[in-house]
Design an enzyme around this catalytic site. Structure first.
Site, PDB file in Angstrom:
ATOM      1  N   LYS A 176      20.700  11.644 -36.079  1.00 12.70           N
ATOM      2  CA  LYS A 176      19.288  11.845 -36.394  1.00 12.70           C
ATOM      3  C   LYS A 176      18.578  12.457 -35.178  1.00 12.70           C
ATOM      4  O   LYS A 176      19.084  12.287 -34.057  1.00 12.70           O
ATOM      5  CB  LYS A 176      18.640  10.527 -36.781  1.00 12.70           C
ATOM      6  CG  LYS A 176      18.623   9.558 -35.609  1.00 12.70           C
ATOM      7  CD  LYS A 176      17.695   8.410 -35.811  1.00 12.70           C
ATOM      8  CE  LYS A 176      17.368   7.863 -34.452  1.00 12.70           C
ATOM      9  NZ  LYS A 176      16.640   6.707 -34.355  1.00 12.70           N
ATOM     10  N   HIS A 217      22.730   4.340 -37.569  1.00 11.16           N
ATOM     11  CA  HIS A 217      23.555   3.224 -37.083  1.00 11.16           C
ATOM     12  C   HIS A 217      22.950   1.878 -37.470  1.00 11.16           C
ATOM     13  O   HIS A 217      23.532   0.832 -37.230  1.00 11.16           O
ATOM     14  CB  HIS A 217      23.780   3.323 -35.574  1.00 11.16           C
ATOM     15  CG  HIS A 217      22.548   3.202 -34.750  1.00 11.16           C
ATOM     16  ND1 HIS A 217      21.693   4.239 -34.572  1.00 11.16           N
ATOM     17  CD2 HIS A 217      22.028   2.162 -34.069  1.00 11.16           C
ATOM     18  CE1 HIS A 217      20.683   3.841 -33.805  1.00 11.16           C
ATOM     19  NE2 HIS A 217      20.878   2.590 -33.491  1.00 11.16           N
ATOM     20  N   GLU A 277      11.151  -4.095 -30.663  1.00 12.53           N
ATOM     21  CA  GLU A 277      12.144  -4.113 -29.580  1.00 12.53           C
ATOM     22  C   GLU A 277      11.521  -4.661 -28.308  1.00 12.53           C
ATOM     23  O   GLU A 277      10.406  -4.265 -27.947  1.00 12.53           O
ATOM     24  CB  GLU A 277      12.650  -2.703 -29.289  1.00 12.53           C
ATOM     25  CG  GLU A 277      13.449  -2.097 -30.414  1.00 12.53           C
ATOM     26  CD  GLU A 277      13.889  -0.690 -30.078  1.00 12.53           C
ATOM     27  OE1 GLU A 277      15.011  -0.545 -29.585  1.00 12.53           O
ATOM     28  OE2 GLU A 277      13.106   0.251 -30.272  1.00 12.53           O
ATOM     29  N   ASP A 284      11.242   7.846 -35.047  1.00 18.22           N
ATOM     30  CA  ASP A 284      12.456   7.243 -34.508  1.00 18.22           C
ATOM     31  C   ASP A 284      12.961   6.101 -35.388  1.00 18.22           C
ATOM     32  O   ASP A 284      14.165   5.957 -35.575  1.00 18.22           O
ATOM     33  CB  ASP A 284      12.179   6.726 -33.087  1.00 18.22           C
ATOM     34  CG  ASP A 284      13.429   6.167 -32.431  1.00 18.22           C
ATOM     35  OD1 ASP A 284      14.483   6.825 -32.554  1.00 18.22           O
ATOM     36  OD2 ASP A 284      13.369   5.090 -31.807  1.00 18.22           O
ATOM     37  N   HIS A 312      15.311   4.580 -40.227  1.00 16.77           N
ATOM     38  CA  HIS A 312      16.007   3.321 -40.526  1.00 16.77           C
ATOM     39  C   HIS A 312      15.282   2.431 -41.539  1.00 16.77           C
ATOM     40  O   HIS A 312      15.870   1.926 -42.471  1.00 16.77           O
ATOM     41  CB  HIS A 312      16.166   2.494 -39.255  1.00 16.77           C
ATOM     42  CG  HIS A 312      16.766   3.237 -38.118  1.00 16.77           C
ATOM     43  ND1 HIS A 312      17.955   3.888 -38.215  1.00 16.77           N
ATOM     44  CD2 HIS A 312      16.346   3.420 -36.842  1.00 16.77           C
ATOM     45  CE1 HIS A 312      18.253   4.439 -37.054  1.00 16.77           C
ATOM     46  NE2 HIS A 312      17.282   4.178 -36.207  1.00 16.77           N
ATOM     47  N   LYS A 350       8.096  -0.587 -29.501  1.00 18.38           N
ATOM     48  CA  LYS A 350       8.834  -0.845 -28.254  1.00 18.38           C
ATOM     49  C   LYS A 350       7.991  -1.706 -27.337  1.00 18.38           C
ATOM     50  O   LYS A 350       6.768  -1.787 -27.489  1.00 18.38           O
ATOM     51  CB  LYS A 350       9.094   0.484 -27.546  1.00 18.38           C
ATOM     52  CG  LYS A 350      10.273   1.247 -28.100  1.00 18.38           C
ATOM     53  CD  LYS A 350      10.694   2.322 -27.110  1.00 18.38           C
ATOM     54  CE  LYS A 350      11.862   3.129 -27.613  1.00 18.38           C
ATOM     55  NZ  LYS A 350      13.107   2.378 -27.781  1.00 18.38           N
TER      56      LYS A 350
HETATM   57  P1  NDP Z   1      21.660  13.983 -24.254  1.00 19.80           P
HETATM   58  O1  NDP Z   1      20.593  14.949 -23.895  1.00 19.80           O
HETATM   59  O2  NDP Z   1      21.953  12.836 -23.351  1.00 19.80           O
HETATM   60  O3  NDP Z   1      23.028  14.790 -24.452  1.00 19.80           O
HETATM   61  C1  NDP Z   1      23.081  16.019 -25.103  1.00 19.80           C
HETATM   62  C2  NDP Z   1      24.480  16.595 -25.007  1.00 19.80           C
HETATM   63  O4  NDP Z   1      24.469  17.887 -25.625  1.00 19.80           O
HETATM   64  C3  NDP Z   1      24.966  16.800 -23.568  1.00 19.80           C
HETATM   65  O5  NDP Z   1      26.345  16.524 -23.531  1.00 19.80           O
HETATM   66  C4  NDP Z   1      24.753  18.312 -23.363  1.00 19.80           C
HETATM   67  O6  NDP Z   1      25.661  18.879 -22.478  1.00 19.80           O
HETATM   68  C5  NDP Z   1      25.089  18.819 -24.744  1.00 19.80           C
HETATM   69  N1  NDP Z   1      24.551  20.158 -24.985  1.00 19.80           N
HETATM   70  C6  NDP Z   1      23.257  20.552 -25.034  1.00 19.80           C
HETATM   71  N2  NDP Z   1      23.188  21.867 -25.328  1.00 19.80           N
HETATM   72  C7  NDP Z   1      24.467  22.307 -25.462  1.00 19.80           C
HETATM   73  C8  NDP Z   1      25.057  23.561 -25.752  1.00 19.80           C
HETATM   74  N3  NDP Z   1      24.332  24.659 -26.008  1.00 19.80           N
HETATM   75  N4  NDP Z   1      26.405  23.647 -25.789  1.00 19.80           N
HETATM   76  C9  NDP Z   1      27.160  22.554 -25.520  1.00 19.80           C
HETATM   77  N5  NDP Z   1      26.665  21.330 -25.268  1.00 19.80           N
HETATM   78  C10 NDP Z   1      25.334  21.209 -25.223  1.00 19.80           C
HETATM   79  O7  NDP Z   1      21.309  13.487 -25.736  1.00 19.80           O
HETATM   80  P2  NDP Z   1      21.754  12.102 -26.429  1.00 19.80           P
HETATM   81  O8  NDP Z   1      23.189  11.883 -26.191  1.00 19.80           O
HETATM   82  O9  NDP Z   1      20.803  11.030 -26.070  1.00 19.80           O
HETATM   83  O10 NDP Z   1      21.457  12.404 -27.960  1.00 19.80           O
HETATM   84  C11 NDP Z   1      22.269  13.259 -28.739  1.00 19.80           C
HETATM   85  C12 NDP Z   1      21.844  13.126 -30.199  1.00 19.80           C
HETATM   86  O11 NDP Z   1      21.998  11.781 -30.608  1.00 19.80           O
HETATM   87  C13 NDP Z   1      20.363  13.477 -30.446  1.00 19.80           C
HETATM   88  O12 NDP Z   1      20.275  14.118 -31.691  1.00 19.80           O
HETATM   89  C14 NDP Z   1      19.688  12.120 -30.518  1.00 19.80           C
HETATM   90  O13 NDP Z   1      18.558  12.168 -31.360  1.00 19.80           O
HETATM   91  C15 NDP Z   1      20.781  11.284 -31.164  1.00 19.80           C
HETATM   92  N6  NDP Z   1      20.676   9.844 -30.874  1.00 19.80           N
HETATM   93  C16 NDP Z   1      20.770   9.396 -29.581  1.00 19.80           C
HETATM   94  C17 NDP Z   1      20.703   8.032 -29.324  1.00 19.80           C
HETATM   95  C18 NDP Z   1      20.837   7.507 -27.936  1.00 19.80           C
HETATM   96  O14 NDP Z   1      20.651   6.299 -27.771  1.00 19.80           O
HETATM   97  N7  NDP Z   1      21.127   8.346 -26.952  1.00 19.80           N
HETATM   98  C19 NDP Z   1      20.515   7.045 -30.431  1.00 19.80           C
HETATM   99  C20 NDP Z   1      20.461   7.628 -31.727  1.00 19.80           C
HETATM  100  C21 NDP Z   1      20.543   8.979 -31.919  1.00 19.80           C
HETATM  101  P3  NDP Z   1      25.345  18.990 -20.887  1.00 19.80           P
HETATM  102  O15 NDP Z   1      24.957  17.613 -20.436  1.00 19.80           O
HETATM  103  O16 NDP Z   1      26.640  19.423 -20.375  1.00 19.80           O
HETATM  104  O17 NDP Z   1      24.216  19.964 -20.785  1.00 19.80           O
END
Ligand code: NDP
Length: 453
Positions: free
Chosen positions: A133, A163, A201, A220, A225, A324
């Protein structure tokens, strides 16, 4: 018998992959050692294979058996790629074999671009897509995303992740409702006065301003959810627990769901935390948190009241709330029953029954009116309580298990994602136009002082 699975995590260097997805996989390999996972990590970061292996080893966690960790480490690889580039994606897919799982743990804009790029290349047979999401940022973009996805793979190979919809929550709610005569026959507006679904939360931003400040509590939590929990709570009996039977009824229930009085301003409230103390930690004003842009005017507590236009639920308000930095973490459903019509003369007025269904921790409490010990004509509320069975898997372990098995029961169907946006979008617009004031509450408190329970 081993079950080989190729899992490519796109966005492997991100927070979700490290903090939730890989530890979830660790719990899954503990309960289901038959999975033989070939793990491919992809992101922009320039990581060496050793660095990647170390990250995976650490993130799989203490629940994952050593043999499974070593099996994953022996076969895993990291690819540094721009995942919006069609040629790079083609090369990646060529190396994954048949029926791989592409898990998109990417920023929403990158997910969009990646899906568009996938429409231009040949995809492996049986490809499954895991999507995080938000599924779009409003109804129009949710539809647009669904249209692109429909060009890639059949709907039941798309796993839009919520989740919150862990197996325990879904099975506990449906089991409670449809296998207990005492509840199912009382599950209507004749007996139920109002329902509250709350996820408060006791955590503040936790360094996630980059995502949260663009989303806020309504997008969010409520849009995604809480509306799904509402649908599970209120839906009619499914013929079976098969994904189509359950998800058809979830979609139908959401189609019956509308804002209270169709009034986006009067049916909603929003607020934002100010500096305070949360579990011994000093929390700054939300607008002073690193990464927050005050001009976005993001809420950290949201509430909306909806109605369900069916004979069963006509007139019953369903209040959904999430926020939150609140002092008391609350995660569950409260069902307030109507008082009995008549109490025999001599008794004091009986307090109405209240049923609480906890989602985390999973439990049930039923408030019953019983005779007081000191005076048996007086009626007090006593509580019958029991814990419910929870899964040994972390939520992301359950999610990966359902993707590996190819069962989308616990995930969000495209039409359901659109319905959720349809319901909340007028509220977001009313807020954008300043039709609802932004209230304030102190971090660590119970919410705004002018919000009465
Ligand atoms: P982050 O910003 O921490 O991570 C994003 C990832 O995407 C990094 O690995 C980044 O790589 C990669 N990335 C970005 N652009 C590119 C590209 N053009 N090519 C390749 N890789 C790319 O985000 P999150 O992990 O927090 O979140 C990811 C998804 O999960 C989102 O949609 C968020 O809404 C969802 N989500 C997240 C939660 C959480 O608790 N984190 C909970 C629920 C949902 P690099 O670092 O190498 O740039």
């Amino acid at each position: 018998m081993t079950v080989p699975v190729t899992l490519a995590i796109l966005g492997a260097s991100g927070d979700l992959a490290h903090r939730l997805l890989l530890p979830g996989l660790g719990t899954l390999l503990n309960t289901n050692p038959e999975y033989e996972v070939t793990l491919v990590g992809c992101a922009v970061d320039d990581l060496s294979q050793e660095e990647w292996q170390e990250r995976v080893r650490g993130a799989l966690g203490g629940k994952c058996p050593r043999a499974s960790i070593e099996q994953v480490i022996a076969t895993t690889r990291y690819e540094q790629l721009d995942l919006t580039n069609a040629e790079a994606l083609r090369k990646l897919l060529d190396g994954l074999g048949d029926a791989p799982v592409l898990y998109l743990a990417l920023p929403p804009a990158v997910t969009f671009q990646l899906c568009e790029a996938l429409t231009t290349i040949e995809l492996p047979k049986g490809l499954r897509l895991g999507l995080e999401k938000p599924f779009g940022s409003d109804l129009a973009t949710a539809r647009e995303l669904n249209k692109i996805l429909a060009r890639l793979v059949p709907e039941n190979q798309i796993f839009r992740i919520d989740h919150f919809l862990g197996k325990s929550v879904v099975l506990n709610l449906l089991g409670l409702r449809f296998t207990n005569r005492v509840f199912e026959h009382a599950w209507n507006n004749q007996n139920i006065e109002r329902v509250e679904i709350t996820v408060d939360e006791a955590l503040a931003l936790e360094g996630r301003a980059g995502y949260y400040d663009r989303a806020g509590a309504m997008r969010d939590m409520i849009q995604s959810h809480l509306l799904l929990v509402l649908a599970l709570f209120a839906m009619e009996e499914p013929p079976s627990l098969n994904e189509r039977d359950v998800r058809d009824l979830i979609a139908l229930m959401l189609r019956h769901t509308h804002l209270w009085d169709d009034d986006p301003a009067a049916s909603s409230r929003r607020a934002r935390y100010t500096a305070g103390s949360l579990q011994g930690e000093q929390i700054p004003n939300y607008v002073d948190e690193p990464g927050v842009n005050p001009s976005r005017n993001t809420e950290t507590l949201a509430e909306v009241t909806v109605r369900i236009n069916t004979d069963r639920w006509f007139g019953v308000p369903f209040r959904l709330r999430s926020g939150k930095a609140l002092g008391d973490a609350r995660n569950g459903i409260t069902v307030a029953f109507r008082p009995v019509d008549h109490v025999p003369e001599g008794f004091t007025q009986a307090p109405p029954n209240v049923l609480s269904i906890g989602m985390k921790p999973a439990n049930i409490k039923l408030g019953l009116s019983t005779n007081a010990e000191s005076n048996r004509f007086e009626l007090n509320q006593s509580v019958l309580a029991t814990d419910l069975a929870e899964s040994p898997l972390k939520p992301y372990g359950e999610i990966l298990d359902s993707i590996f098995r190819g069962d989308p029961l616990l995930t969000v169907r495209g039409d359901v994602a659109e319905e959720c946006w349809r319901i909340v979008e007028p509220v977001l617009k009313a807020w954008q136009h300043g039709l609802v004031p932004m209230d304030e509450y102190i971090a660590g408190g119970a919410g705004p002082s002018n919000w009465k329970a």
